[in-house]
Design an enzyme around this catalytic site. Sequence first.
Site, PDB file in Angstrom:
ATOM      1  N   GLY A  67       0.827  -1.195   0.000  1.00 20.59           N
ATOM      2  CA  GLY A  67       0.000   0.000   0.000  1.00 20.59           C
ATOM      3  C   GLY A  67       0.864   1.248   0.000  1.00 20.59           C
ATOM      4  N   GLY A 115       0.376  -5.354   0.402  1.00 20.33           N
ATOM      5  CA  GLY A 115      -0.777  -5.343  -0.485  1.00 20.33           C
ATOM      6  C   GLY A 115      -0.529  -6.062  -1.794  1.00 20.33           C
ATOM      7  N   GLU A 138       5.170  -5.963   7.768  1.00 22.87           N
ATOM      8  CA  GLU A 138       4.453  -4.940   8.542  1.00 22.87           C
ATOM      9  C   GLU A 138       5.005  -4.683   9.945  1.00 22.87           C
ATOM     10  OE1 GLU A 138       1.906  -6.044   5.187  1.00 22.87           O
ATOM     11  OE2 GLU A 138       3.051  -7.213   6.643  1.00 22.87           O
ATOM     12  N   ASP A 146      -1.776  -7.935   6.992  1.00 18.15           N
ATOM     13  CA  ASP A 146      -3.193  -7.811   6.661  1.00 18.15           C
ATOM     14  C   ASP A 146      -3.429  -8.397   5.273  1.00 18.15           C
ATOM     15  OD1 ASP A 146      -1.838  -5.758   5.304  1.00 18.15           O
ATOM     16  OD2 ASP A 146      -3.483  -4.330   5.498  1.00 18.15           O
TER      17      ASP A 146
END
Length: 352
Positions: A67, A115, A138, A146
């Site tokens: 992201g 992502g 992360e 995620d």
Amino acid sequence: MNDDEPVLLHTEGHILRITLNRPRALNALTHSMVRGIDEALTLAADDGAVTAVVIGGAGGRGLCAGGDIRSIYEDARAGRRASVDFWRDEYRLNARIARFPKPYVALMDGIVMGGGVGVSAHGDVRIVTERSRVAMPETGIGFVPDVGGTYLLAAAPGELGTHLALTGGAVGAADAMLCGLADHFVPSHRLAGLTTALAGCATPAEVKDTVRRYATDAPGGELAAHRPWIDDCYAADTVEEIIDRMLNSGLPAAKETADALLTASPTALEVTLAAVRRSARLSSPEAALDQEFRVSCRAFAGHDLVEGVRARIIDKDRTPRWNPAALGDVSAADVARHFEPLGDGELGLSSL
């Protein structure tokens, strides 16, 4: 197709090609890109002439680096909520990819992180190359894996998924396949030929047969040799115990891993361990994405995500000031709070 657009769509024979087109940002995802991919999947699902979707990245350096971290940082600093809206649509896209009714072929060439894993590893035909570096990094920025990453990593053999989730370490082709993040190895110089061949496939069976024809054995990986200490150390109940086992193992690789973990966000590490273990008991990627949405929203409102991005991406001083600063100061209540329901703000994928 406008070559300046961040998502390029091109129909070639029987396939719809999706190209992420922000090469200077390693094709990092923006909200508009997520919407563009979702719209492309709607077109492909409804078009009887399209046999498969093929997703790749422009620029030759990677599919997608994740992201847009700077945008998330600026959003959190300003007290806005655009990142939450982004995650809501991104996680819905991840779930859609996992259930897409036609072959979804992901060319995981080069860097595939965060992502980027979400838009590739939920597909049913996942291709890595000798240039692939796949990671969920992360914890190093005070965040938690995620995009369905906790569900994917929880399914890896033994404790390999826990290892990748906590360390954020990048793996090559063989190890990505070992951990269930990819299916086939195709040398990068054969990707163009593979894509052309896929365009001539009229059925899903032909798509999968064609991929197998282009695939070959991947160069040797690294994780299999470390399975004994990884499985033993990560079987502990807490991150502190995991690190203690590593430090007492007498193995240089384990000690190096412990030292690396001690630089990551203590809160992110403890929440990540809980998230992976909870995901192992969940029955679907949708349920895991619902859980991750709660965790992401809580992390967004916390201290460590902003501080981690500041230290690693903005100021680049590599000296994040985590709060709490030590693993022993992260309480069970601090961890549990990340998983509490959001009330009217729930993602709600598992109830659809």
